[in-house]
Design a protein around this motif. Structure first.
Motif, PDB file in Angstrom:
ATOM      1  N   MET A 220       0.844  -1.186   0.000  1.00  0.00           N
ATOM      2  CA  MET A 220       0.000   0.000   0.000  1.00  0.00           C
ATOM      3  C   MET A 220       0.880   1.238   0.000  1.00  0.00           C
ATOM      4  N   SER A 221       0.341   2.362  -0.466  1.00  0.00           N
ATOM      5  CA  SER A 221       1.087   3.605  -0.500  1.00  0.00           C
ATOM      6  C   SER A 221       1.005   4.304   0.853  1.00  0.00           C
ATOM      7  N   LEU A 222       2.163   4.733   1.348  1.00  0.00           N
ATOM      8  CA  LEU A 222       2.208   5.477   2.601  1.00  0.00           C
ATOM      9  C   LEU A 222       2.576   6.929   2.342  1.00  0.00           C
ATOM     10  N   GLU A 223       2.521   7.333   1.071  1.00  0.00           N
ATOM     11  CA  GLU A 223       2.931   8.670   0.708  1.00  0.00           C
ATOM     12  C   GLU A 223       1.899   9.704   1.139  1.00  0.00           C
ATOM     13  N   ARG A 224       2.397  10.865   1.537  1.00  0.00           N
ATOM     14  CA  ARG A 224       1.515  11.973   1.857  1.00  0.00           C
ATOM     15  C   ARG A 224       1.052  12.636   0.570  1.00  0.00           C
ATOM     16  N   LEU A 225      -0.149  13.205   0.611  1.00  0.00           N
ATOM     17  CA  LEU A 225      -0.646  13.990  -0.507  1.00  0.00           C
ATOM     18  C   LEU A 225      -0.115  15.411  -0.386  1.00  0.00           C
TER      19      LEU A 225
ATOM     20  N   ILE B  97      -0.789  18.595  -0.235  1.00  0.00           N
ATOM     21  CA  ILE B  97      -1.797  19.622  -0.002  1.00  0.00           C
ATOM     22  C   ILE B  97      -1.114  20.765   0.740  1.00  0.00           C
ATOM     23  N   GLU B  98      -0.955  21.900   0.086  1.00  0.00           N
ATOM     24  CA  GLU B  98      -0.216  23.014   0.673  1.00  0.00           C
ATOM     25  C   GLU B  98      -0.778  23.403   2.033  1.00  0.00           C
ATOM     26  N   GLY B  99       0.132  23.589   2.999  1.00  0.00           N
ATOM     27  CA  GLY B  99      -0.270  23.954   4.347  1.00  0.00           C
ATOM     28  C   GLY B  99      -0.465  22.767   5.266  1.00  0.00           C
ATOM     29  N   THR B 100      -0.277  21.548   4.745  1.00  0.00           N
ATOM     30  CA  THR B 100      -0.378  20.341   5.566  1.00  0.00           C
ATOM     31  C   THR B 100       0.914  19.535   5.438  1.00  0.00           C
ATOM     32  N   PHE B 101       1.106  18.635   6.399  1.00  0.00           N
ATOM     33  CA  PHE B 101       2.301  17.802   6.413  1.00  0.00           C
ATOM     34  C   PHE B 101       1.967  16.310   6.401  1.00  0.00           C
ATOM     35  N   ASN B 102       0.735  15.966   6.728  1.00  0.00           N
ATOM     36  CA  ASN B 102       0.419  14.554   6.981  1.00  0.00           C
ATOM     37  C   ASN B 102      -0.966  14.197   6.428  1.00  0.00           C
ATOM     38  N   PHE B 103      -1.256  14.677   5.228  1.00  0.00           N
ATOM     39  CA  PHE B 103      -2.540  14.456   4.572  1.00  0.00           C
ATOM     40  C   PHE B 103      -2.410  13.193   3.714  1.00  0.00           C
ATOM     41  N   ARG B 104      -3.212  12.168   4.026  1.00  0.00           N
ATOM     42  CA  ARG B 104      -3.066  10.896   3.330  1.00  0.00           C
ATOM     43  C   ARG B 104      -4.416  10.272   3.003  1.00  0.00           C
ATOM     44  N   ASP B 105      -4.423   9.465   1.950  1.00  0.00           N
ATOM     45  CA  ASP B 105      -5.589   8.668   1.592  1.00  0.00           C
ATOM     46  C   ASP B 105      -5.518   7.371   2.386  1.00  0.00           C
TER      47      ASP B 105
ATOM     48  N   ARG C 206      -7.088  11.113   5.973  1.00  0.00           N
ATOM     49  CA  ARG C 206      -6.679  11.532   7.309  1.00  0.00           C
ATOM     50  C   ARG C 206      -5.676  12.664   7.152  1.00  0.00           C
ATOM     51  N   ALA C 207      -5.632  13.562   8.134  1.00  0.00           N
ATOM     52  CA  ALA C 207      -4.770  14.731   7.970  1.00  0.00           C
ATOM     53  C   ALA C 207      -4.372  15.325   9.304  1.00  0.00           C
ATOM     54  N   ASP C 208      -3.391  16.216   9.240  1.00  0.00           N
ATOM     55  CA  ASP C 208      -3.062  17.074  10.371  1.00  0.00           C
ATOM     56  C   ASP C 208      -3.937  18.330  10.260  1.00  0.00           C
ATOM     57  N   GLY C 209      -3.570  19.405  10.938  1.00  0.00           N
ATOM     58  CA  GLY C 209      -4.406  20.595  10.961  1.00  0.00           C
ATOM     59  C   GLY C 209      -4.625  21.206   9.583  1.00  0.00           C
ATOM     60  N   LEU C 210      -5.791  21.829   9.412  1.00  0.00           N
ATOM     61  CA  LEU C 210      -6.152  22.429   8.127  1.00  0.00           C
ATOM     62  C   LEU C 210      -6.245  23.950   8.234  1.00  0.00           C
TER      63      LEU C 210
ATOM     64  N   ILE D 290       4.262   5.574   9.853  1.00  0.00           N
ATOM     65  CA  ILE D 290       4.862   6.413   8.811  1.00  0.00           C
ATOM     66  C   ILE D 290       4.695   7.892   9.126  1.00  0.00           C
ATOM     67  N   THR D 291       3.750   8.198  10.010  1.00  0.00           N
ATOM     68  CA  THR D 291       3.522   9.592  10.397  1.00  0.00           C
ATOM     69  C   THR D 291       4.799  10.268  10.881  1.00  0.00           C
ATOM     70  N   SER D 292       5.623   9.562  11.640  1.00  0.00           N
ATOM     71  CA  SER D 292       6.830  10.186  12.193  1.00  0.00           C
ATOM     72  C   SER D 292       7.787  10.626  11.096  1.00  0.00           C
ATOM     73  N   THR D 293       7.708  10.010   9.920  1.00  0.00           N
ATOM     74  CA  THR D 293       8.532  10.425   8.787  1.00  0.00           C
ATOM     75  C   THR D 293       8.044  11.753   8.222  1.00  0.00           C
ATOM     76  N   HIS D 294       6.729  11.914   8.188  1.00  0.00           N
ATOM     77  CA  HIS D 294       6.157  13.144   7.632  1.00  0.00           C
ATOM     78  C   HIS D 294       6.254  14.319   8.597  1.00  0.00           C
TER      79      HIS D 294
END
Length: 219
Positions: free
Chosen positions: A1-6, A8-16, A36-40, A184-188
């Motif tokens: 599965m993909s663990l890559e972040r999307l 999205i400008e202004g975010t660090f941990n936005f993922r499908d 799922r995401a961090d703050g928006l 994987i969050t700790s990487t982002h």
């Protein structure tokens, strides 16, 4: 599965959250439906356009009132449903910093020691005191996922990570895949995110071991 972040400008941990295969080998989590995401709060015009293109119809904000008031979601111009569901029921990050006496009174009233902000203690409180809030979040995501939904907290790590793990487990995704998706969050969350979240937490009167609690996601 993909663990890559999307991106999205202004975010660090936005993922499908979609795509991981269930133990039987067939994916049970559709891509493009649950994110799922961090703050928006720092979304740019480009980011809002990208969110619109993703087809997201609902944002579920898992943060407490102190976090939301300081950094409200920047969703202006989007035709999107915004639902506030504070996992900690507005107890952990109140609208203003509490004095030592107020924290002691709150602990006596709720049975929670809010002075301990260690990662282990946060997770213990989340499960033992606010399990019903986690369940409510899962229900909301299920209710709105057909039209596209993103759920988030401040870092997109603890509240968001636990709820994401529950969703994947309910859909039959294997334990190791769930752990990998969580960790994987700790990487982002490094570099720019740590600098931003430290500044924002300090402005909001939130203290503690930020390097650990804001970025660590140990398996």
């Amino acid at each position: 599965m993909s663990l890559e972040r999307l991106e999205i400008e202004g975010t660090f941990n936005f993922r499908d959250l979609g795509g991981p295969a269930a133990e039987a080998g067939e994916s049970r989590v559709r891509s493009g439906k649950v994110f799922r995401a961090d703050g928006l709060a720092q979304l740019s015009d480009r980011a809002r356009a990208d969110i619109g293109e993703l087809g997201i119809g609902t944002v579920i904000d898992l943060r407490d009132i102190g976090e939301r008031a300081k950094l409200p979601d920047a969703l202006d111009g989007l035709d999107i449903r915004h639902i506030e569901l504070p996992v900690f029921d507005d107890h952990f990050f109140p609208s203003r910093p509490l004095s030592r006496e107020e924290m002691k009174a709150a602990a006596e009233a709720t049975g929670m020691d809010l002075s301990d902000r260690s990662l282990g203690r946060i997770y213990e409180l989340m499960i033992t005191h606010f399990g019903h809030r986690l369940a409510a979040a899962v229900d909301l995501i299920a209710e709105h996922c057909a039209d596209g939904v993103v759920f988030h907290c401040s870092a997109g790590k603890d509240r968001t990570g636990v709820i994401g793990a529950f969703l994947l487990d309910l859909l039959g995704v294997g334990r190791q895949e769930i752990v990998d998706e969580y960790a994987i969050t700790s990487t982002h969350l490094s570099g720019g995110f740590l600098e931003a979240i430290t500044r924002n937490f300090s402005d909001a009167g939130i203290s503690g071991n930020l390097a650990q609690t804001a970025t660590a996601a140990p398996p």
